[in-house]
Design a protein around this motif. Structure first.
Motif, PDB file in Angstrom:
ATOM      1  N   SER A 287       0.813  -1.212   0.000  1.00  0.00           N
ATOM      2  CA  SER A 287       0.000   0.000   0.000  1.00  0.00           C
ATOM      3  C   SER A 287       0.850   1.267   0.000  1.00  0.00           C
ATOM      4  O   SER A 287       0.606   2.186  -0.773  1.00  0.00           O
ATOM      5  CB  SER A 287      -0.941   0.000   1.205  1.00  0.00           C
ATOM      6  OG  SER A 287      -1.671   1.197   1.281  1.00  0.00           O
ATOM      7  N   THR A 288       1.825   1.335   0.875  1.00  0.00           N
ATOM      8  CA  THR A 288       2.645   2.534   1.007  1.00  0.00           C
ATOM      9  C   THR A 288       4.018   2.321   0.371  1.00  0.00           C
ATOM     10  O   THR A 288       4.398   1.194   0.030  1.00  0.00           O
ATOM     11  CB  THR A 288       2.855   2.881   2.492  1.00  0.00           C
ATOM     12  OG1 THR A 288       3.636   1.844   3.107  1.00  0.00           O
ATOM     13  CG2 THR A 288       1.528   3.020   3.217  1.00  0.00           C
ATOM     14  N   HIS A 343      -1.262   6.276   0.209  1.00  0.00           N
ATOM     15  CA  HIS A 343      -1.576   4.870  -0.064  1.00  0.00           C
ATOM     16  C   HIS A 343      -1.848   4.708  -1.557  1.00  0.00           C
ATOM     17  O   HIS A 343      -2.651   5.438  -2.127  1.00  0.00           O
ATOM     18  CB  HIS A 343      -2.791   4.418   0.750  1.00  0.00           C
ATOM     19  CG  HIS A 343      -2.547   4.353   2.213  1.00  0.00           C
ATOM     20  ND1 HIS A 343      -2.172   3.195   2.871  1.00  0.00           N
ATOM     21  CD2 HIS A 343      -2.607   5.316   3.174  1.00  0.00           C
ATOM     22  CE1 HIS A 343      -2.025   3.443   4.150  1.00  0.00           C
ATOM     23  NE2 HIS A 343      -2.277   4.721   4.383  1.00  0.00           N
ATOM     24  N   GLY A 345      -2.746   2.352  -5.065  1.00  0.00           N
ATOM     25  CA  GLY A 345      -3.560   1.235  -5.509  1.00  0.00           C
ATOM     26  C   GLY A 345      -3.576   1.177  -7.011  1.00  0.00           C
ATOM     27  O   GLY A 345      -3.155   2.103  -7.700  1.00  0.00           O
TER      28      GLY A 345
END
Length: 347
Positions: A287-288, A343, A345
């Motif tokens: 995510s990060t 974050h 995606g």
């Protein structure tokens, strides 16, 4: 210390003075507590006038080795007319400032380094303050804590006098260095915003600073005033230099190499693969930037992030963020900020 011919079989960090071309000498100087181990300073001389590309770190040992090397070509520290500095990092800039104070040498630096230099020279600015803020956006609290343990919560500033302004802010174009020698100043942002390289087309040489290095990929955007998309800047700069005629590579770290183009092609391919790998990690659930960096191998040995010291963990996480942000700008990933952390995606 007599000049020696450049020898690819010799360890490039070995102190000395090495003739790489007519009137051009490579002088490796030490770096303390640094995996790079040395920085190459290049002396350009016609026997009367002397200029140096980069200067080394302002250290007693570095000064002595530079002095000894210059004696090998019949010169002294006070004979240096000018330092042409590729970028504002400590191992390239600070010794020039200290020697200017003593001998009156001229110091020249890329114009777009001015914002970062002013922040560095501010006694109230903590070292790596901008990087700590970026690490927070990366979700890298562990790295921030490790940096504090390594350097202290409030690092002491004892070197502000090494960050004075240059005498000249360099802009792209032809520039006379010696009476019968010109260099082309080429702006190559990425490693830092104001990084420049110096092209000696007549001699077939490129003084590449940290823009093109023979054995490692330069860190991206490690500077007091961060760029928005430093990796995009870097890749554009690589393509710019790739479009120039091929030259011998005279890097700041590592041995002299025969082809700038060959190494640039390798660097472009490395970052292409790295972008694909990082996109795949996001697709797999990272995510990060910190999450992503923790899943990757680092250095040629493929080390885990946790196996590196805090400083190199910081560089790795910020480089990961630079790749992810470039993918966002290309609409290949999406990003949202939650409680100050970015974050990523898939689209």
């Amino acid at each position: 210390m007599e000049p020696l011919p450049e020898d690819s079989n010799r360890n490039w960090t070995e102190p000395g003075v090495y003739e790489v071309a007519a009137g051009v000498y490579r002088i490796p100087l030490p770096l303390p507590n640094d995996a790079l181990r040395a920085v190459n300073v290049y002396a350009i001389s016609d026997g009367t006038t002397l200029a140096l590309v980069d200067s080394g770190w302002a250290l007693t040992e570095s000064r002595q080795l530079l002095s000894d090397a210059l004696k090998g070509i019949g010169a002294e520290l006070g004979d240096v007319r000018e330092f042409l500095v590729t970028h504002v990092h400590r191992d390239h800039y600070t010794q020039a400032v200290v020697l200017r104070r003593e001998f009156g040498s001229k110091v020249s630096l890329g114009q777009l380094e001015e914002p970062s230099l002013k922040v560095t020279a501010d006694p109230d600015q903590l070292p790596m303050q901008a990087q700590v803020e970026l690490l927070r956006h990366c979700g890298a609290d562990e790295v921030i804590a490790a940096l504090a343990k390594m350097f202290g919560d409030v690092p002491r500033r004892t070197d502000v006098d090494q960050w004075e302004d240059p005498d000249e802010w360099l802009t792209p174009g032809r520039r006379t260095v010696l009476p019968n020698r010109e260099l082309e100043v080429v702006h190559t942002p990425g490693h830092t915003t104001g990084h420049v390289v110096f092209l000696d087309g007549a001699a077939g040489l490129l003084f590449s600073g940290d823009h093109v290095l023979p054995h490692i990929t330069p860190s991206i955007g490690f500077q007091p005033v961060p760029a928005d998309l430093p990796l995009n800047d870097y890749l554009d700069s690589l393509r710019l230099v790739r479009a120039l005629p091929d030259q011998r590579l005279l890097p700041a770290h590592g041995p002299v190499a025969g082809s700038v183009h060959e190494r640039i092609d390798e660097l472009l391919e490395h970052h292409r693969q790295r972008l694909e790998t990082m996109a795949a990690q996001i697709d797999a659930g990272a995510s990060t930037a910190f999450d992503t960096a923790s899943r990757l191998g680092w250095t040629r040995r493929g080390r885990k992030l946790s196996e590196m010291d805090a400083f190199n963990q910081m560089l790795a996480v910020l480089e990961t963020a630079a790749h992810l942000d470039l993918l966002v700008s290309q609409d290949k990933l999406r990003v949202q900020t939650i409680d100050g952390v970015r974050h990523y995606g898939t689209n």
